[in-house]
Design an enzyme around this catalytic site. Sequence first.
Site, short mmCIF file in Angstrom:
data_model
loop_
_atom_site.label_atom_id
_atom_site.label_comp_id
_atom_site.label_asym_id
_atom_site.label_seq_id
_atom_site.Cartn_x
_atom_site.Cartn_y
_atom_site.Cartn_z
N GLY A 151 -10.19 -3.57 2.55
CA GLY A 151 -9.27 -3.33 3.67
C GLY A 151 -9.41 -2.16 4.28
N ARG A 210 -13.88 -8.43 -0.44
CA ARG A 210 -13.12 -8.00 0.84
C ARG A 210 -12.60 -6.56 0.61
NH1 ARG A 210 -7.94 -6.06 2.01
NH2 ARG A 210 -7.25 -6.62 4.13
N GLY A 212 -5.37 -5.01 6.74
CA GLY A 212 -6.51 -4.10 7.06
C GLY A 212 -7.41 -4.43 7.85
N THR A 264 0.80 -1.03 0.00
CA THR A 264 -0.02 -0.10 0.09
C THR A 264 0.90 1.28 0.11
OG1 THR A 264 -1.61 -1.01 1.16
CG2 THR A 264 -1.74 1.15 1.44
N GLY A 304 -0.73 -2.29 5.93
CA GLY A 304 -0.62 -3.37 6.84
C GLY A 304 -1.98 -4.08 6.60
#
Length: 372
Positions: free
Chosen positions: A231, A229, A255, A201, A253
């Site tokens: 995050g 999904r 999520g 990210t 990180g």
Amino acid sequence: MKKAMLAALAALFALTAPSAAEEAAMPADQPKWSIAIHGGAGTLDPDRMTPERRAAYEAALQEALDAGAKVLASGGSAMEAVKAAIIPMENSPLFNAGKGAVFTWEGRNELDASIMDGRDRSAGAVTGVTTIKNPILLADAVRTESEHVFLMGEGAEQFAATQGIETAPPEYFATEARREALERMKAEALSALDVDTKFGTVGAVALDMEGNLAAGTSTGGMTGKRWGRIGDAPVIGAGTYADNRSCAVSATGWGEYFIRVGVAQEICTRLRISSVEGKPDRGWSVHYPGVENWTTDDYAEFDAQMTADAVMAEVKQLGGDGGVILVTPEGHALFSFNTTGMYRGRADSSGMREVAIFGGDVEAGASNTPDH
Ligand code: GLY
């Protein structure tokens, strides 16, 4: 600023402070600007990264940092700086955002982004877009050109078309390395953490010379994500938050944990409350004699670092990992991560300009909290 005291704290907490020369060159009344960027955190081992690959990451981070710093140094806004820093990382195949994003279980690249303006807490976010070249620009268009904060998938892309946002065919985002990661994950029944090893990210936070804060984050999520999904990166309060009263935060990180802790807003809220309270002791005087003699600025820096570390420790306690970057209204650009490394950089009006990757790179400004 008390050099001896901060030097001791730097050894303990990897806090860094401007050098005496930098402070001398920085008149107190000069407007300050500051920026921090990240390109993901995770299991990063210097012995397992070739010099060429390390150089490529450092160059990509430097390009992003320079783009954001240039905006701020010329008097541009924190919002413009955040976008300017994130766009090169979205365009680089090295990071898990825009081009180079990870693949979903079905073999698509679905992109998320969010952005927030600390002046008025206006925010924009998108999730699950597949043809937007720079999702951070669409997130900002949601903020400025719609009545909404958060748009998803097809609807977000329809909105993008009304705004003339640049698109790219789905193949543009796909890279061989990410495809192989998905195939390995499926073939060996691995988790996303096994194949990703890092959360690529990207994000940026900035303070401009007007004293305004901004934060932005962009990602492809986690390899093999399925069932829609989402995050933390596009979730305002989890992956991104900015409030002129406290700080600007961007996270990277795992999520699910960052959503559960509400990491970005939690850090800002704690700092907002502590600044309202003045110089809260929080019991530090027991460990750091003389703390009551610190300047307000010393205190603000220490408080921000300790607060970010404490919130990241909560993520760790729940079982998650990753990191954050933050900038305070005083211009402190800080990092906190509980992984072995984090692609990161920071620059400010004092002349500081640095990028770093590994946890041991404390001279480059990292606060690594692996034991929390
Ligand atoms: N931090 C990115 C994600 O979990 O999707």
